[in-house]
Design a protein around this motif. Structure first.
Motif, PDB file in Angstrom:
ATOM      1  N   PHE A 155      -6.366   4.305  11.189  1.00 14.96           N
ATOM      2  CA  PHE A 155      -6.020   3.939   9.823  1.00 14.96           C
ATOM      3  C   PHE A 155      -7.191   3.244   9.152  1.00 14.96           C
ATOM      4  CE2 PHE A 155      -4.799   0.445  12.555  1.00 14.96           C
ATOM      5  CZ  PHE A 155      -5.281  -0.676  11.882  1.00 14.96           C
ATOM      6  N   PHE A 185      -3.730  -1.606  -2.142  1.00 10.55           N
ATOM      7  CA  PHE A 185      -4.497  -0.830  -1.171  1.00 10.55           C
ATOM      8  C   PHE A 185      -3.937   0.578  -1.043  1.00 10.55           C
ATOM      9  CE2 PHE A 185      -4.659  -5.284   0.060  1.00 10.55           C
ATOM     10  CZ  PHE A 185      -6.032  -5.502   0.072  1.00 10.55           C
ATOM     11  N   GLN A 197      -9.988  -2.766   5.713  1.00 10.27           N
ATOM     12  CA  GLN A 197      -9.548  -2.958   7.101  1.00 10.27           C
ATOM     13  C   GLN A 197      -9.375  -1.584   7.716  1.00 10.27           C
ATOM     14  OE1 GLN A 197      -6.750  -6.198   8.232  1.00 10.27           O
ATOM     15  NE2 GLN A 197      -5.350  -4.540   8.719  1.00 10.27           N
ATOM     16  N   GLN A 198      -9.736  -1.469   8.992  1.00 10.11           N
ATOM     17  CA  GLN A 198      -9.510  -0.205   9.675  1.00 10.11           C
ATOM     18  C   GLN A 198      -9.320  -0.441  11.155  1.00 10.11           C
ATOM     19  OE1 GLN A 198     -12.739   2.610   9.338  1.00 10.11           O
ATOM     20  NE2 GLN A 198     -14.273   1.010   9.333  1.00 10.11           N
ATOM     21  N   ALA A 231      -4.437   7.631   6.950  1.00 13.41           N
ATOM     22  CA  ALA A 231      -3.989   7.602   8.345  1.00 13.41           C
ATOM     23  C   ALA A 231      -4.192   8.956   8.999  1.00 13.41           C
ATOM     24  CB  ALA A 231      -2.517   7.208   8.426  1.00 13.41           C
ATOM     25  N   TYR A 256      -7.729   1.069   5.314  1.00  7.60           N
ATOM     26  CA  TYR A 256      -7.219   0.615   4.023  1.00  7.60           C
ATOM     27  C   TYR A 256      -8.363   0.581   3.025  1.00  7.60           C
ATOM     28  CZ  TYR A 256      -2.930  -0.972   6.291  1.00  7.60           C
ATOM     29  OH  TYR A 256      -1.746  -1.036   6.970  1.00  7.60           O
ATOM     30  N   GLU A 264      -3.842   3.418   1.997  1.00  6.07           N
ATOM     31  CA  GLU A 264      -4.110   3.603   3.415  1.00  6.07           C
ATOM     32  C   GLU A 264      -4.332   5.080   3.692  1.00  6.07           C
ATOM     33  OE1 GLU A 264      -2.177   2.623   7.806  1.00  6.07           O
ATOM     34  OE2 GLU A 264      -0.832   2.856   6.093  1.00  6.07           O
ATOM     35  N   HIS A 293       0.808  -1.212   0.000  1.00  2.80           N
ATOM     36  CA  HIS A 293       0.000   0.000   0.000  1.00  2.80           C
ATOM     37  C   HIS A 293       0.847   1.271   0.000  1.00  2.80           C
ATOM     38  CE1 HIS A 293       0.522  -0.535   4.464  1.00  2.80           C
ATOM     39  NE2 HIS A 293       0.595   0.781   4.453  1.00  2.80           N
ATOM     40  N   CYS A 310       0.391   5.215   1.614  1.00  3.06           N
ATOM     41  CA  CYS A 310      -0.359   5.881   2.679  1.00  3.06           C
ATOM     42  C   CYS A 310      -0.414   7.376   2.441  1.00  3.06           C
ATOM     43  CB  CYS A 310       0.286   5.583   4.033  1.00  3.06           C
ATOM     44  SG  CYS A 310      -0.585   6.346   5.430  1.00  3.06           S
TER      45      CYS A 310
END
Length: 163
Positions: free
Chosen positions: A129, A141, A119-120, A145, A131, A143, A95, A97
């Protein structure tokens, strides 16, 4: 309309052996000193994976190349976005970010655009975070943040040690 503006702050790989990846990326990318955090636990009270409570552990290692954070993630236990990736693709780039100015608004924008949040989680109030499915961008992915002050100081210490 973009979900999250701003620069890419991190490039991350999911790996089968964090030590070997540290050595390789240190040599090929000129990464500074790695800070390894073994057995980082993500629990079901603060993390979800594909909409369900998640409980997993990973070795995480961080370094910097200039101002860009490099992250290595080696899944250790449990099912997560990281184990899914290793099973599907093997080790590799996982990923990119970004740090949106407004994390909650970015998540709402993603949902409004039909972008799946895979996902988090929340790391003790010091980092949130999420994804996003990044297939449309050609990366597994993306991300998003939100970095709290203590986590930012931790990252700054790693960066100082890398120079």
């Amino acid at each position: 309309m973009s979900v999250a503006g701003g620069p890419v702050t991190q490039i991350a790989w999911v790996v089968a052996d964090v030590g070997s990846a540290e050595t390789y990326l240190g040599a090929t990318m000129g990464a500074g000193a790695w800070t390894r955090m073994p057995e980082v636990h993500f629990g079901p009270e603060t993390c979800t994976y594909r909409g369900q409570p998640a409980d997993f552990t990973a070795h995480i290692s961080l370094a910097y190349q200039g101002d860009t954070q490099l992250e290595l993630i080696q899944p250790v236990r449990g099912t997560s976005i990281y184990t899914e990736f290793l099973e599907r693709s093997g080790p590799g780039l996982h990923h990119l970010c970004l740090e949106p100015a407004d994390f909650d608004a970015a998540l709402k924008d993603a949902a409004a655009q039909g972008i799946e949040i895979v996902q988090q989680g929340d790391m003790g109030g010091q980092m949130r975070f999420a994804y996003l499915d990044g297939a449309a961008a050609g990366v597994p992915f993306l991300e998003l943040a939100e970095i709290g002050p203590n986590m930012r100081m931790f990252f700054d210490q790693i960066k100082k040690g890398a120079r």
